[in-house]
Design an enzyme around this catalytic site. Sequence first.
Site, short mmCIF file in Angstrom:
data_model
loop_
_atom_site.label_atom_id
_atom_site.label_comp_id
_atom_site.label_asym_id
_atom_site.label_seq_id
_atom_site.Cartn_x
_atom_site.Cartn_y
_atom_site.Cartn_z
CG LEU A 46 -2.09 -0.84 1.17
CD1 LEU A 46 -2.82 -0.81 2.54
CD2 LEU A 46 -3.16 -0.33 0.22
CG ASP A 47 0.57 4.05 -3.31
OD1 ASP A 47 1.68 3.30 -3.63
OD2 ASP A 47 -0.12 4.30 -3.99
N PRO A 48 2.16 4.99 0.89
CG PRO A 48 4.47 5.81 1.23
CD PRO A 48 3.39 5.10 0.28
#
Length: 300
Positions: A46-48
């Site tokens: 998951l992206d930050p």
Amino acid sequence: MAKTRKGRPVHGWVIIDKPAGIGSTDVVNKVRWAFQAQKAGHAGTLDPDATGVLAVALGEATKCVPVISDALKCYRFRVTFGAETASDDASGSVLRQSDIRPTDAAILAALAQFRGNIMQVPPKVSAVKVDGERAYDLAREGEDFELAARPLFVERLEMLERVDADHVDLEMVCGKGGYVRSIARDLGRALGTLAHVEWLRREWSGPFEASQGVSMEEIEALARDLAIDRYLQPLELSLRDLPEVKCTPEGAIRLRNGNPGQVLGHLPYGEEAWASFEGRAIALGSYMGGELHPNRVFNR
């Protein structure tokens, strides 16, 4: 002499409801440290800035990561119309702007082209490798490069709410390798305008749901305490969507040694399955004529 692993031989899944502002690798490292686990991994980055379910595998559960990585996943996200960004989300610098705002009818019609088997170009700020280098590293260095389109299966893509003229909330169920940011970018272009993702949340990943998720605050509160094992889900949960066959006692011995073992039940020849003995997963592999031929054996 074989090197001894540091840490506890803990095996299973920890379902994290990831907050925004932390990367997936950082979450894995914190969970591994908190459980004092010998080994850890995760099933699907998951992206930050993204939130939602991040399934962290500990110990022998890491052998099940490909199963979850290949499973369908559900995302809810908000698309902002009027601007395209360098990262295809709200964290990136604005590259281009447009005054065009699509109608609800236009959005509903355009979504159809993003369902089924499609080709998708990943964002330039992604972990895709280009000549051995990560795309996000090249992008940060100002390199000029293009990414090739990749296949993606989208089972469902629906409009949940038209928030206002500038925003729409969508839900997507897709297979491995889907980039929500690319969907937003390409939807904007298909509608004759520009767009990016404002926020996104992964609601579920295979058998794991965000509603099951543990917060990082809960993990940190019990870090290095054996009571933290209350958050550990069984390895077998990740195999729920695969067929199960039960071993004979002799078959279990053979499978534990990495050899084909006799199992009870009948499946199509060559189908992927997992074998259990007395309720515990023994191996993953292919069913062939009354035997499971293992490709991963669980040593617990």
